[in-house]
Design an enzyme around this catalytic site. Structure first.
Site, PDB file in Angstrom:
ATOM      1  N   ARG A   1      -2.142  -0.610   5.470  1.00 49.07           N
ATOM      2  CA  ARG A   1      -3.427  -1.369   5.203  1.00 49.07           C
ATOM      3  C   ARG A   1      -3.219  -2.565   3.945  1.00 49.07           C
ATOM      4  NH1 ARG A   1      -4.990   4.099   1.488  1.00 49.07           N
ATOM      5  NH2 ARG A   1      -2.690   4.163   1.554  1.00 49.07           N
TER       6      ARG A   1
ATOM      7  N   CYS B   1       0.626  -1.128  -0.072  1.00 47.65           N
ATOM      8  CA  CYS B   1       0.005   0.021   0.042  1.00 47.65           C
ATOM      9  C   CYS B   1       0.819   1.207  -0.081  1.00 47.65           C
ATOM     10  CB  CYS B   1      -1.146  -0.114   1.216  1.00 47.65           C
ATOM     11  SG  CYS B   1      -0.229  -0.028   2.818  1.00 47.65           S
TER      12      CYS B   1
END
Length: 311
Positions: free
Chosen positions: A275, A270
């Protein structure tokens, strides 16, 4: 004669009680029972609130609160110890949020009374991206008994479970990691496998970041790594608060349609790896055998002008 009958009743009652207690104990030891019913191939890494409640105070169990110290002090699961994500990450070569050096992570775990034999359950508020970042670190370090709490502290509260504001004491221990290099990708590995068709690069950012419309903080050149496919990490979660991880069938469909199938080696990234750690966890939950997290993620990749960026 009456004495014999009485004795028989007493022993029958004791035996029945013993069987009931044994059955209850056996049931309480089955981590992941609720997750198994939702179709995950690797359910033991997703704990329910009831499973955690059943085991609170059990020897060898450590509940890790991955939120900030302020959030922890405002209320936490009784007995939980605070391990903010920031305590095991560092800025390395200008890239924020990377896993801290091994000795620093070992020291942080040992200070919280964690050993290689501890069973760990990690939580944050609800979306679990902080908890999964800690999960990935522990998975990479070779810790075999580790899971994440479904719905986090938000669901724990909604279910009316007990909350404490007292700091939980822990006895410092010794922790010796056994890192698994198959769980991590560094920049050199990424360069070497960029054109490998057996590898799927999975970008967990928003579509706007992936397309380069929104660069994201610290990203030098907006866009994505060439050949990557995009599955926004929030698609792993239900929409209602507190957000929870979707069922196995729904998740499998999302990733299969993106071309991220279990026969491939999946590399998740990410902006800084937070994430992406959620996607890493979900793929592990689905039973994917070969998943790596690119720790430096797109902040590191985009900072090197010699590397290609697609839009």
């Amino acid at each position: 004669m009456l004495v014999r009958i009485w004795d028989r009743w007493v022993w029958t009652g004791i035996l029945a009680l013993g069987l009931l207690l044994s059955a209850a104990t056996a049931q309480a030891q089955c981590w992941g029972d609720e997750a198994k019913a939702k179709g995950y191939a690797n359910p033991s890494i997703l704990a329910s609130g009831q499973e955690v409640a059943d085991h609170l105070g059990e020897a060898g169990l450590v509940i890790l609160d991955a939120r900030s110290s302020d959030r922890y002090a405002a209320g936490h699961i009784p007995g939980a110890v605070n391990l903010p994500m920031a305590d095991i990450t560092r800025t390395i070569n200008g890239v924020p949020g990377m896993l801290a050096p091994l000795q620093d992570v070992e020291r942080a775990l040992a200070a919280r009374g964690i050993t290689r034999n501890s069973r760990l359950v990690i939580y944050d508020d609800s979306s679990a991206d902080q908890a999964t970042r800690v999960f990935w670190a522990l998975d990479f370090l070779g810790h075999s008994q580790v899971g994440v709490l479904q719905g986090g502290f938000g669901l724990w509260q909604r279910e009316g479970r007990p909350i404490s504001r007292d700091a939980s004491p822990s006895t410092p221990a010794g922790y010796a990691a056994a890192p698994d290099p198959a769980k991590i990708a560094d920049l050199a590995w990424m360069k070497a496998h960029l054109d490998n068709r057996a590898v799927v690069l999975l970008d967990s950012r928003s579509p706007e970041e992936f397309d380069g419309e929104v660069p994201g903080r610290d990203v030098k050149r907006p866009g994505h790594i060439p050949g990557a496919v995009n599955v926004d990490w929030v698609r792993n979660l239900t929409t209602a608060e507190p957000r929870q991880i979707k069922g196995g069938a729904d998740l499998a469909r999302i990733y299969r349609r993106a071309g991220a199938t279990p026969d491939k080696e999946i590399i998740v990234y990410c902006r800084t790896g937070v994430r992406a750690s959620h996607t890493y966890f979900v793929l592990r939950l689905l039973g994917y055998p070969k998943v790596r997290l690119y720790d430096g993620s797109f902040v590191e990749w985009s900072a090197d002008p010699s590397l290609p960026v697609a839009r």
